[in-house]
Design an enzyme around this catalytic site. Structure first.
Site, PDB file in Angstrom:
ATOM      1  N   GLY A 111      28.459  12.375 -61.643  1.00  0.00           N
ATOM      2  CA  GLY A 111      27.464  13.408 -61.736  1.00  0.00           C
ATOM      3  C   GLY A 111      27.972  14.745 -61.088  1.00  0.00           C
ATOM      4  O   GLY A 111      29.085  14.627 -60.609  1.00  0.00           O
ATOM      5  N   SER A 112      27.244  15.716 -61.129  1.00  0.00           N
ATOM      6  CA  SER A 112      27.524  16.959 -60.943  1.00  0.00           C
ATOM      7  C   SER A 112      27.800  17.255 -59.400  1.00  0.00           C
ATOM      8  O   SER A 112      29.059  17.742 -58.868  1.00  0.00           O
ATOM      9  CB  SER A 112      26.568  18.019 -61.427  1.00  0.00           C
ATOM     10  OG  SER A 112      25.387  17.452 -60.933  1.00  0.00           O
ATOM     11  N   THR A 113      27.168  16.542 -58.696  1.00  0.00           N
ATOM     12  CA  THR A 113      27.374  16.812 -57.248  1.00  0.00           C
ATOM     13  C   THR A 113      28.527  16.095 -56.641  1.00  0.00           C
ATOM     14  O   THR A 113      29.220  16.543 -55.945  1.00  0.00           O
ATOM     15  CB  THR A 113      26.119  15.972 -56.143  1.00  0.00           C
ATOM     16  OG1 THR A 113      24.743  16.896 -56.747  1.00  0.00           O
ATOM     17  CG2 THR A 113      26.284  16.656 -54.944  1.00  0.00           C
ATOM     18  N   GLY A 166      25.825  10.670 -55.938  1.00  0.00           N
ATOM     19  CA  GLY A 166      24.528  11.289 -56.312  1.00  0.00           C
ATOM     20  C   GLY A 166      23.322  10.599 -56.296  1.00  0.00           C
ATOM     21  O   GLY A 166      23.528   9.192 -56.461  1.00  0.00           O
ATOM     22  N   LYS A 178      19.224   5.887 -59.901  1.00  0.00           N
ATOM     23  CA  LYS A 178      20.227   6.537 -60.446  1.00  0.00           C
ATOM     24  C   LYS A 178      20.359   6.118 -61.984  1.00  0.00           C
ATOM     25  O   LYS A 178      19.648   5.450 -62.294  1.00  0.00           O
ATOM     26  CB  LYS A 178      21.608   6.090 -59.539  1.00  0.00           C
ATOM     27  CG  LYS A 178      21.575   6.483 -58.017  1.00  0.00           C
ATOM     28  CD  LYS A 178      22.624   5.892 -57.266  1.00  0.00           C
ATOM     29  CE  LYS A 178      23.992   6.097 -58.098  1.00  0.00           C
ATOM     30  NZ  LYS A 178      24.406   7.337 -58.404  1.00  0.00           N
ATOM     31  N   GLY A 179      21.358   6.640 -62.604  1.00  0.00           N
ATOM     32  CA  GLY A 179      21.754   6.191 -63.874  1.00  0.00           C
ATOM     33  C   GLY A 179      21.247   7.294 -65.196  1.00  0.00           C
ATOM     34  O   GLY A 179      21.518   6.902 -65.959  1.00  0.00           O
ATOM     35  N   GLU A 187      28.806   2.362 -60.675  1.00  0.00           N
ATOM     36  CA  GLU A 187      28.263   2.980 -59.422  1.00  0.00           C
ATOM     37  C   GLU A 187      27.676   1.793 -58.367  1.00  0.00           C
ATOM     38  O   GLU A 187      28.012   1.945 -57.045  1.00  0.00           O
ATOM     39  CB  GLU A 187      27.219   3.941 -59.634  1.00  0.00           C
ATOM     40  CG  GLU A 187      27.868   5.195 -60.151  1.00  0.00           C
ATOM     41  CD  GLU A 187      26.405   5.949 -60.787  1.00  0.00           C
ATOM     42  OE1 GLU A 187      26.862   7.242 -61.026  1.00  0.00           O
ATOM     43  OE2 GLU A 187      25.447   5.388 -60.875  1.00  0.00           O
TER      44      GLU A 187
END
Length: 298
Positions: A111-113, A166, A178-179, A187
């Site tokens: 993810g982005s973070t 994240g 999540k996902g 993850e």
């Protein structure tokens, strides 16, 4: 032809190399011997190389043989979408990057973070000469590690000292959804194997109860889509939708070749994750309950 060459060399009073392949890098002969004898019958060279697949024949050229990919070639394969709340996420990324220590094995989330956290860790690796190994949770993160020259491993060969990731939603109990990136299977495996888990979020990811903003991703075998959908409704799902791809026709296909059903639940109980995973055909879910993560918020 090779035997005739040996007889010719012996008749001329010259020594004969012990191996025809003494110019290969895995030869046991000393470097001086490999450099001294360069003559080989051309036709025999080609025949011998064709019988030894995977070996590299060293030719007499100036310079060294580069066996590594150029990291710059991977730059265009990295994250190219818009990163929302970037400043907040970068502050969180710096916080988790400060926890990396020399010699550690770290689980890299997706993810982005998580991507910004990897950039921050890579900067420390370069400046402080840290030696770390990453266990990526997605192909996206594997590509990122390759472009940043960060060594990687898998759960088969290493266990993480800690991991970070994240989340789409985090409730007061530390339960997660999540996902959205479709990588919840790997993850969850990395998170389960890690003794310490950090969840990186900004304020927009905090909710009073799970399901307020996002549906729960359910990864399943495509043959069981109808059966799983029926069972999800039986467990109280308000809606169930197959996740469709944006850059291709048809559904999203995960890295393990499965489909994703997004099931919206308004009342998420602690037992729901167990109930979902017991449905035949379900591979994994985006519910992360009972992991007691350390939440790092901007």
């Amino acid at each position: 032809l090779y035997a005739a060459g040996i007889l010719f060399h012996r008749a001329a009073g010259r020594s004969v190399p012990k191996r025809i392949y003494d110019t290969y890098p895995d030869s046991e002969e000393p470097a001086e011997s490999r450099r001294r004898w360069r003559w080989r019958p051309p036709c025999f060279q080609r025949w011998f190389q064709s019988r030894r697949p995977g070996r590299i024949f060293l030719r007499e050229k100036k310079g060294e043989l580069d066996m590594n990919w150029n990291p710059e070639q991977m730059q265009n394969l990295q994250w190219n979408g818009e990163i929302k709340n970037r400043e907040e996420k970068e502050r969180v990324a710096q916080k988790v990057a400060s926890k990396a220590e020399d010699g550690q094995v770290i689980g890299f989330g997706s993810g982005s973070t998580s991507l910004l956290a990897v950039y921050a860790i890579a900067e420390r690796v370069q400046k402080e000469n840290l030696r770390i190994t990453a266990i990526p949770t997605s192909q996206e993160m594997e590509i990122t590690c390759a472009s940043l020259s960060i060594p990687t491993a898998t759960l088969l060969s290493a266990r993480p000292d800690w991991c970070f990731d994240g989340a789409d939603e985090v409730d007061p109990h530390g339960w997660l959804i999540k996902g959205r990136g479709g990588a919840m299977f790997r993850e969850k495996m990395v998170m389960a194997a890690s003794p310490i888990r950090y969840i990186l979020i900004d304020e927009s990811k905090k909710v009073g109860s799970l399901g307020e903003k996002f549906a729960i991703p359910v990864e399943c075998q495509y043959e069981s889509l109808q059966y799983v959908r029926e069972k999800l409704f039986a467990l109280g799902a308000q809606s169930v939708e197959m996740r469709l791809a944006k850059a291709k026709d048809g559904p999203v296909i995960t890295e393990h070749g499965h489909f994703i059903l997004d099931a919206r639940f308004t009342n998420v109980q602690e037992s729901l994750e167990r109930d979902l995973i017991q449905i035949v055909g379900v591979v994994e879910t985006g519910l992360f309950i009972g992991f007691d993560p350390i939440v790092i918020c901007s």
